[in-house]
Write a protein that holds these residues in place. Structure first.
Motif, PDB file in Angstrom:
ATOM      1  N   ALA A   1       0.830  -1.205   0.000  1.00  0.00           N
ATOM      2  CA  ALA A   1       0.000   0.000   0.000  1.00  0.00           C
ATOM      3  C   ALA A   1       0.865   1.257   0.000  1.00  0.00           C
ATOM      4  O   ALA A   1       1.947   1.279   0.611  1.00  0.00           O
ATOM      5  CB  ALA A   1      -0.901   0.005   1.229  1.00  0.00           C
ATOM      6  N   PRO A   2       0.442   2.330  -0.662  1.00  0.00           N
ATOM      7  CA  PRO A   2       1.125   3.615  -0.522  1.00  0.00           C
ATOM      8  C   PRO A   2       1.212   4.003   0.943  1.00  0.00           C
ATOM      9  O   PRO A   2       0.237   3.849   1.690  1.00  0.00           O
ATOM     10  CB  PRO A   2       0.232   4.580  -1.314  1.00  0.00           C
ATOM     11  CG  PRO A   2      -0.504   3.710  -2.282  1.00  0.00           C
ATOM     12  CD  PRO A   2      -0.723   2.413  -1.572  1.00  0.00           C
ATOM     13  N   HIS A   3       2.377   4.503   1.356  1.00  0.00           N
ATOM     14  CA  HIS A   3       2.574   4.724   2.789  1.00  0.00           C
ATOM     15  C   HIS A   3       3.634   5.794   3.020  1.00  0.00           C
ATOM     16  O   HIS A   3       4.348   6.203   2.090  1.00  0.00           O
ATOM     17  CB  HIS A   3       3.014   3.426   3.477  1.00  0.00           C
ATOM     18  CG  HIS A   3       4.340   2.916   2.998  1.00  0.00           C
ATOM     19  ND1 HIS A   3       4.484   2.193   1.827  1.00  0.00           N
ATOM     20  CD2 HIS A   3       5.595   3.040   3.523  1.00  0.00           C
ATOM     21  CE1 HIS A   3       5.758   1.897   1.646  1.00  0.00           C
ATOM     22  NE2 HIS A   3       6.457   2.408   2.652  1.00  0.00           N
ATOM     23  N   ALA A   4       3.752   6.199   4.283  1.00  0.00           N
ATOM     24  CA  ALA A   4       4.809   7.114   4.715  1.00  0.00           C
ATOM     25  C   ALA A   4       5.239   6.710   6.110  1.00  0.00           C
ATOM     26  O   ALA A   4       4.421   6.264   6.925  1.00  0.00           O
ATOM     27  CB  ALA A   4       4.319   8.559   4.710  1.00  0.00           C
ATOM     28  N   VAL A   5       6.534   6.868   6.381  1.00  0.00           N
ATOM     29  CA  VAL A   5       7.068   6.609   7.712  1.00  0.00           C
ATOM     30  C   VAL A   5       7.083   7.924   8.472  1.00  0.00           C
ATOM     31  O   VAL A   5       7.623   8.931   7.992  1.00  0.00           O
ATOM     32  CB  VAL A   5       8.490   6.010   7.634  1.00  0.00           C
ATOM     33  CG1 VAL A   5       9.044   5.768   9.039  1.00  0.00           C
ATOM     34  CG2 VAL A   5       8.475   4.713   6.831  1.00  0.00           C
ATOM     35  N   LEU A   6       6.459   7.944   9.650  1.00  0.00           N
ATOM     36  CA  LEU A   6       6.334   9.157  10.458  1.00  0.00           C
ATOM     37  C   LEU A   6       7.140   8.991  11.741  1.00  0.00           C
ATOM     38  O   LEU A   6       6.823   8.138  12.574  1.00  0.00           O
ATOM     39  CB  LEU A   6       4.866   9.424  10.794  1.00  0.00           C
ATOM     40  CG  LEU A   6       3.884   9.431   9.608  1.00  0.00           C
ATOM     41  CD1 LEU A   6       2.475   9.695  10.095  1.00  0.00           C
ATOM     42  CD2 LEU A   6       4.305  10.455   8.562  1.00  0.00           C
ATOM     43  N   ARG A   7       8.191   9.793  11.886  1.00  0.00           N
ATOM     44  CA  ARG A   7       9.061   9.687  13.065  1.00  0.00           C
ATOM     45  C   ARG A   7       8.853  10.828  14.067  1.00  0.00           C
ATOM     46  O   ARG A   7       9.437  10.819  15.140  1.00  0.00           O
ATOM     47  CB  ARG A   7      10.520   9.615  12.629  1.00  0.00           C
ATOM     48  CG  ARG A   7      10.835   8.352  11.828  1.00  0.00           C
ATOM     49  CD  ARG A   7      12.317   8.229  11.506  1.00  0.00           C
ATOM     50  NE  ARG A   7      12.622   6.912  10.983  1.00  0.00           N
ATOM     51  CZ  ARG A   7      12.506   6.570   9.703  1.00  0.00           C
ATOM     52  NH1 ARG A   7      12.085   7.473   8.814  1.00  0.00           N
ATOM     53  NH2 ARG A   7      12.811   5.352   9.295  1.00  0.00           N
ATOM     54  N   GLY A   8       8.050  11.807  13.691  1.00  0.00           N
ATOM     55  CA  GLY A   8       7.802  12.928  14.589  1.00  0.00           C
ATOM     56  C   GLY A   8       6.629  13.751  14.113  1.00  0.00           C
ATOM     57  O   GLY A   8       6.068  13.526  13.036  1.00  0.00           O
ATOM     58  N   ALA A   9       6.250  14.741  14.929  1.00  0.00           N
ATOM     59  CA  ALA A   9       5.093  15.579  14.610  1.00  0.00           C
ATOM     60  C   ALA A   9       5.268  16.319  13.292  1.00  0.00           C
ATOM     61  O   ALA A   9       4.298  16.541  12.550  1.00  0.00           O
ATOM     62  CB  ALA A   9       4.841  16.566  15.747  1.00  0.00           C
ATOM     63  N   ALA A  10       6.519  16.675  12.969  1.00  0.00           N
ATOM     64  CA  ALA A  10       6.765  17.384  11.710  1.00  0.00           C
ATOM     65  C   ALA A  10       6.429  16.506  10.513  1.00  0.00           C
ATOM     66  O   ALA A  10       5.927  16.998   9.493  1.00  0.00           O
ATOM     67  CB  ALA A  10       8.223  17.838  11.649  1.00  0.00           C
ATOM     68  N   ASP A  11       6.711  15.217  10.620  1.00  0.00           N
ATOM     69  CA  ASP A  11       6.363  14.300   9.529  1.00  0.00           C
ATOM     70  C   ASP A  11       4.856  14.232   9.350  1.00  0.00           C
ATOM     71  O   ASP A  11       4.347  14.132   8.227  1.00  0.00           O
ATOM     72  CB  ASP A  11       6.918  12.904   9.802  1.00  0.00           C
ATOM     73  CG  ASP A  11       8.428  12.849   9.740  1.00  0.00           C
ATOM     74  OD1 ASP A  11       9.026  13.680   9.031  1.00  0.00           O
ATOM     75  OD2 ASP A  11       9.019  11.976  10.404  1.00  0.00           O
ATOM     76  N   CYS A  12       4.120  14.268  10.458  1.00  0.00           N
ATOM     77  CA  CYS A  12       2.655  14.253  10.367  1.00  0.00           C
ATOM     78  C   CYS A  12       2.149  15.494   9.636  1.00  0.00           C
ATOM     79  O   CYS A  12       1.263  15.416   8.781  1.00  0.00           O
ATOM     80  CB  CYS A  12       2.039  14.198  11.761  1.00  0.00           C
ATOM     81  SG  CYS A  12       2.312  12.659  12.649  1.00  0.00           S
TER      82      CYS A  12
END
Length: 393
Positions: free
Chosen positions: A126-137
């Motif tokens: 699935a299309p996705h993103a890795v979020l490591r912090g609030a800035a990534d969100c």
């Protein structure tokens, strides 16, 4: 360079198992049937696998003394769940064969690493993103919403997951999950869920179980049916090939389960992997010529891997601790006698003394000459027990 040759372990030698749950218990039974002795390392004095093993080392998975003792006793070792510390497997690998290797287990412990492995092996996900912090969100691609936010580590059976519809819900869910590294997956229209179990030996030989069609309730597997009715043969073959590609990319040794989504547009996407036998493969004990647990033991012991043959159509029903309580919350024993009066019932209880809602206490495999008959008998059993009828009607 030629592939390594098999160096089979002789009956009577010891195999090690990290983890004392029901998967370890069934692997112990399979190993003992082939003539091996098994030492289980698990901290729980009442672990199901420890009760079945020839020796139970009651200690933590990172206990240096226990790992040394296990390595001195056993010729090879494996794990029954992916959250065992990969460092413990690396420690054992200094002295004995370990299947699967620590690196494969480490990848399966981390959804971000897992997604990267899918992409490296050329298997779509699935299309996705890795979020490591609030800035990534805050900077996430709007095309990924609505989505499902999952913690990168320690999530299973629906735990560590939140559905999010927009950026505000994403930020709130990320904070609710503790601000740990997460993977956001685009929510996609699903038509079906499948899984494939592949076993790979040190010589590179690979075999797969038949494709399994699965239904989940509240994030926990409820029903598995084989053959996978309603799934095109070409799509099933593609799922098996993808699973083999993922195992080969690792240089994997042992049993690997790969779960897939079938989208409404017909595409097949990998969801996640488990570096061990899997709940959806339990039916193989009663419906196949060789079970997933026998294949696990054979890979550990460097024995040849036979191609499993499905000799009976089947439906597997998960038995959760909820069954042990009536509508008022009072403890009771399910009516096993009424179920076992039905034809084709194979009851497996895991020896857990403390039933709790959502806890996997056992499974029931229903075998029959045809998929239609297996479904009908499984529906009758589900109604006796008060189980969900997902996938049966």
């Amino acid at each position: 360079m030629s592939a390594p040759t098999l160096n089979p372990l002789h009956p009577g030698e010891w195999l090690g198992m990290l983890g004392g749950g029901q998967l370890g218990r069934m692997a112990v039974h399979a190993a003992q049937a082939l003539g091996y002795r098994v030492a289980v390392l698990d901290p729980d004095r009442h672990s199901p696998a420890g009760a079945a093993a020839d020796e139970h080392l009651q200690a933590g998975y990172d206990d240096a003394g226990a790992l040394t003792q296990l390595a001195s006793r056993c010729a090879a070792a494996s794990t029954e769940f992916e959250n065992v510390p990969a460092a413990a497997l690396s420690r054992l690998a200094q002295d004995i064969d370990v299947a699967p290797a620590a690196i494969a287990v480490a990848v399966c412990q981390d959804r971000a690493a897992e997604k990267a492995h899918f992409q490296k092996a050329g298997v779509p996900c699935a299309p996705h993103a890795v979020l490591r912090g609030a800035a990534d969100c805050a900077g996430v691609d709007p095309a990924l919403l609505p989505g499902i936010l999952k913690t990168a580590r320690m999530g299973y059976d629906g735990k560590g997951q939140r559905r999010v519809n927009d950026a505000a819900e994403l930020a709130a869910a990320f904070a609710e999950l503790g601000g740990v590294t997460c993977v956001l997956e685009q929510r996609l229209p699903l038509a079906a869920e499948l899984s494939v179990i592949v076993s790979r030996g040190v010589d590179g030989q690979m075999v797969t179980l038949p494709v399994q069609r699965n239904w989940h309730v509240n994030g926990i597997l409820a029903t598995t049916a084989v053959p996978a009715q309603g799934i095109a043969a070409e799509l099933q073959a593609q799922a098996q090939q993808f699973a083999q590609s993922l195992a080969a990319e690792f240089g994997y040794v042992g049993v690997l389960c790969v779960e897939f989504f079938v989208l409404e547009d017909g595409r097949l996407l990998a969801n996640e992997m488990a570096p061990r036998p899997h709940n959806s493969g339990h039916y193989s004990i009663d419906a196949c010529s060789h079970s997933q647990f026998e294949l696990q033991v054979r890979a550990m012991a460097q024995l040849p891997l036979p191609e499993p043959r499905l000799h009976s159509a089947c439906v597997m029903l998960n038995l959760l601790g909820d069954l042990w309580f009536d509508a008022q919350g009072h403890r009771r024993e399910p009516n096993w006698a009424a179920v076992l009066r039905l034809e084709g019932m194979h009851l497996h209880l895991y020896g857990k003394a403390d039933p709790r809602p959502g806890r996997k206490m056992g499974h029931l495999t229903v075998t029959a000459p045809t998929a239609w008959e297996a479904r009908g008998q499984a529906l009758a059993a589900a109604r006796v027990l008060g189980l969900p009828e997902d996938g049966l009607v």
